[in-house]
Design a protein around this motif. Structure first.
Motif, short mmCIF file in Angstrom:
data_model
loop_
_atom_site.label_atom_id
_atom_site.label_comp_id
_atom_site.label_asym_id
_atom_site.label_seq_id
_atom_site.Cartn_x
_atom_site.Cartn_y
_atom_site.Cartn_z
N ARG A 164 0.81 -1.22 0.00
CA ARG A 164 0.00 0.00 0.00
C ARG A 164 0.85 1.27 0.00
O ARG A 164 0.35 2.33 -0.38
CB ARG A 164 -0.93 0.00 1.22
N TYR A 221 -2.08 -0.88 15.80
CA TYR A 221 -3.49 -1.18 15.54
C TYR A 221 -4.39 -0.34 16.45
O TYR A 221 -5.42 0.16 16.01
CB TYR A 221 -3.82 -2.65 15.81
N ASP A 223 -5.65 2.97 15.40
CA ASP A 223 -6.79 3.02 14.48
C ASP A 223 -7.87 2.07 14.99
O ASP A 223 -8.06 0.98 14.47
CB ASP A 223 -6.35 2.65 13.06
N ALA A 231 -10.41 0.52 12.60
CA ALA A 231 -9.95 -0.67 11.89
C ALA A 231 -10.08 -1.91 12.78
O ALA A 231 -10.46 -2.98 12.32
CB ALA A 231 -8.52 -0.50 11.41
N GLN A 279 -13.62 -2.83 12.77
CA GLN A 279 -13.98 -3.42 11.48
C GLN A 279 -13.56 -4.90 11.45
O GLN A 279 -14.29 -5.74 10.93
CB GLN A 279 -13.30 -2.66 10.35
N ILE A 284 -6.50 -2.79 6.07
CA ILE A 284 -7.53 -1.80 6.42
C ILE A 284 -7.06 -0.69 7.35
O ILE A 284 -7.74 0.32 7.49
CB ILE A 284 -8.78 -2.49 7.03
N ILE A 285 -5.91 -0.86 7.96
CA ILE A 285 -5.43 0.17 8.88
C ILE A 285 -5.19 1.48 8.12
O ILE A 285 -4.71 1.46 6.99
CB ILE A 285 -4.15 -0.30 9.62
N GLN A 286 -5.55 2.60 8.73
CA GLN A 286 -5.33 3.89 8.09
C GLN A 286 -3.85 4.17 7.93
O GLN A 286 -3.07 3.99 8.87
CB GLN A 286 -5.92 5.02 8.95
N ILE A 287 -3.48 4.66 6.77
CA ILE A 287 -2.08 5.01 6.55
C ILE A 287 -1.79 6.36 7.19
O ILE A 287 -0.79 6.55 7.86
CB ILE A 287 -1.75 5.03 5.04
N ASP A 288 -2.67 7.31 6.96
CA ASP A 288 -2.54 8.64 7.56
C ASP A 288 -3.67 8.79 8.59
O ASP A 288 -4.76 8.28 8.41
CB ASP A 288 -2.65 9.72 6.48
N GLY A 289 -3.39 9.49 9.66
CA GLY A 289 -4.42 9.70 10.68
C GLY A 289 -4.38 8.71 11.82
O GLY A 289 -5.18 8.79 12.74
N ASN A 290 -3.46 7.77 11.79
CA ASN A 290 -3.31 6.81 12.87
C ASN A 290 -2.78 7.57 14.10
O ASN A 290 -1.87 8.38 13.99
CB ASN A 290 -2.34 5.71 12.45
#
Length: 191
Positions: A24, A111, A114, A117, A120, A167-173
């Motif tokens: 990703r 993890y 986020d 995630a 989810q 599914i983990i956010q790349i930005d905003g974690n």
């Protein structure tokens, strides 16, 4: 491409996470199994024991090698862990381009950064609502695996690593160490 990325990690769960996550964020021209390789070790001690030999070998590769070392902090001091790894690199391969990243406290804290995630992946955990609690504002201060075990009985290190990577956010974690990891990868590989 005449470059190769060697990623050294201390355990299999980080390897599994990276297999799903790195595609990703890797820049064009880098591909897992082609010119980007992840090497899992059998814990911190094994990684540190093997590091000097790997470093010496990398100096003889016909390609330019970029080294990335990812190590859990656990209960140690981040700066001391990073300095110890840096010293080994300096002594064995001083010209090798490298990136050292410390997962504060452990991979699972990324993890917790986020929680949407996590929810989810484990809907019954209802973990997304926990993000408003003071305890979860700085996930790097927690023991991530213990927190995940309290959120869901379904948690398993390897299974979670495989599934959350996509599914983990790349930005905003919220995990600062995760943010440093992502920005470091992008910087060293030129993305």
């Amino acid at each position: 491409m005449d470059r190769r990325v060697e990623i050294l990690v201390e355990e299999r769960s980080m390897e599994e996470f990276l297999k799903g996550f790195l595609p990703r964020i890797l820049p064009d021209g880098f591909s897992l199994g082609f010119n980007c390789f992840i090497h899992a070790h059998e814990g911190k001690q094994h990684l540190m024991k093997m590091l000097p030999n790997r470093l010496r070998a990398y100096q003889y590769y016909p390609l330019e090698v970029f080294l990335i070392v990812i190590h859990d902090q656990d209960s140690a001091d981040c700066l001391e862990v990073k300095a110890r790894i840096q010293k080994i690199i300096s002594e064995n391969a001083p010209r090798l381009p490298h990136l050292i990243r410390i997962a504060c406290r452990e991979l699972e804290n990324w993890y917790i950064g986020d929680l949407a995630a996590v929810e989810q992946l484990y809907p019954a955990s209802k973990s997304a609502k926990l993000s408003k609690k003071a305890k979860f504002r700085n996930p790097d201060l927690l023991t991530g695996s213990d927190e995940l075990k309290m959120m869901t009985k379904e948690f398993s290190k390897i299974s979670c690593a495989r599934k959350i990577a996509s599914i983990i956010q790349i930005d905003g974690n919220k995990s600062v160490s995760f943010g440093h990891f992502v920005s470091g990868i992008r910087r060293i590989l030129g993305r």
